[in-house]
Design an enzyme around this catalytic site. Sequence first.
Site, short mmCIF file in Angstrom:
data_model
loop_
_atom_site.label_atom_id
_atom_site.label_comp_id
_atom_site.label_asym_id
_atom_site.label_seq_id
_atom_site.Cartn_x
_atom_site.Cartn_y
_atom_site.Cartn_z
N SER A 64 81.09 11.61 -5.63
CA SER A 64 81.86 11.06 -6.75
C SER A 64 82.32 9.63 -6.48
O SER A 64 82.44 9.21 -5.32
CB SER A 64 83.10 11.92 -7.00
OG SER A 64 82.75 13.26 -7.21
N1 SAH Z 1 82.44 17.02 -3.27
C1 SAH Z 1 81.15 16.41 -3.03
C2 SAH Z 1 80.40 16.04 -4.29
C3 SAH Z 1 80.07 17.23 -5.10
S1 SAH Z 1 78.60 17.14 -6.04
C4 SAH Z 1 81.27 15.19 -2.15
O1 SAH Z 1 82.39 14.80 -1.81
O2 SAH Z 1 80.22 14.66 -1.76
C5 SAH Z 1 78.63 18.82 -6.58
C6 SAH Z 1 78.12 19.80 -5.55
O3 SAH Z 1 78.33 21.11 -6.06
C7 SAH Z 1 76.62 19.68 -5.28
O4 SAH Z 1 76.39 19.50 -3.92
C8 SAH Z 1 76.07 21.01 -5.79
O5 SAH Z 1 74.96 21.47 -5.06
C9 SAH Z 1 77.27 21.93 -5.64
N2 SAH Z 1 77.23 23.13 -6.48
C10 SAH Z 1 76.73 23.28 -7.71
N3 SAH Z 1 76.89 24.55 -8.15
C11 SAH Z 1 77.52 25.22 -7.16
C12 SAH Z 1 77.96 26.59 -6.99
N4 SAH Z 1 77.76 27.51 -7.94
N5 SAH Z 1 78.57 26.93 -5.85
C13 SAH Z 1 78.77 26.00 -4.85
N6 SAH Z 1 78.38 24.72 -4.94
C14 SAH Z 1 77.75 24.33 -6.08
#
Ligand code: SAH
Length: 213
Positions: A64
Site C-alpha cells: 500500500s
Molecule cells: N499488508 C501488505 C499488503 C497487502 S496486499 C503489505 O504491507 O505489503 C493484500 C494481500 O492480501 C495480498 O498479498 C493477497 O495475497 C492477500 N490476500 C488476499 N486474499 C486473502 C485471504 N483470503 N486471506 C489471506 N490473505 C489474502
Amino acid sequence: MNGQDWDALRAQMVRLQIERRGVRNPAVLQAMRDVPRHLFVPEPLRRSAYEDHPLPIGHGQTISQPYIVAAMTEMLDPKPTDRVLEIGTGSGYQAAVLARLVKHVYTIEIVEALGKEAQARLASLGYRNVTVRIGDGYLGWPEEAPFDRIMLTAAPPDVPPALIEQLKPGGRLVAPVGTGWQELVVIDKDARGNLRRRTEFPVMFVPMVPGRR
Ligand code: SAH
C-alpha cells in the site's frame, strides 16, 4: 545510496505525505520513520519505495501507499500490550510497522510464496514479534483469538463474521470493505460485545480472495 540517504527519504516521506495529510500519533510517525520500506519491495523498485503510491510486489499484489499504511495504523489505535491480527501479509511491511507498536502481530497470507518471503524478510530484519501463517483470512486464527485489534489489508465484500467473533470486547477492527472502490470501515466492539460501525474514506485495495475450502 547509503543508509543515511534512505533515512532522509523516509523522513521526507513522513513529513510531506503523512504528517501533512493529518496523521498525528507520534508513535505511528516514528514507526513509519523506522521501518526500512525499501527492503520490502522488489529490488528494481527500491528507489521508488518512498514515493506517494502503492507498488507491485509480485503475484498481482501490491504494497500500500505509505500514507494509507500510516492512516490505517493510526485508525487502529494500537497499544503496546495489544495482540493484533492482520489479514493479507503481502510484503510484510504493514506487519513490521505494527510490530513496532504492539506486543505481537499474527498475520495471514493466502499466497504461499508471498507469505514465505515475508516471513524470511521479517526474520532477517530482526522482527521476533510477528508470526506469519499461510491460510485463508476469512477464517481468522481461532487458536490465537481473541485479538485486541484486527486489520485487513485486502478487501472483502463484507466484514467476515469469523473476524468479528475473534475480536476482543473493547477491541477494534479496521478494514477496506466492498467491491471495486471500497470504504475504510472501523468497527468497535464494546465491553458487552455490542458493535459500533463507522466509515472513514474511500480506498482501493486488492480484493480478498475466497479461500479453497
Ligand atoms: N499488508 C501488505 C499488503 C497487502 S496486499 C503489505 O504491507 O505489503 C493484500 C494481500 O492480501 C495480498 O498479498 C493477497 O495475497 C492477500 N490476500 C488476499 N486474499 C486473502 C485471504 N483470503 N486471506 C489471506 N490473505 C489474502
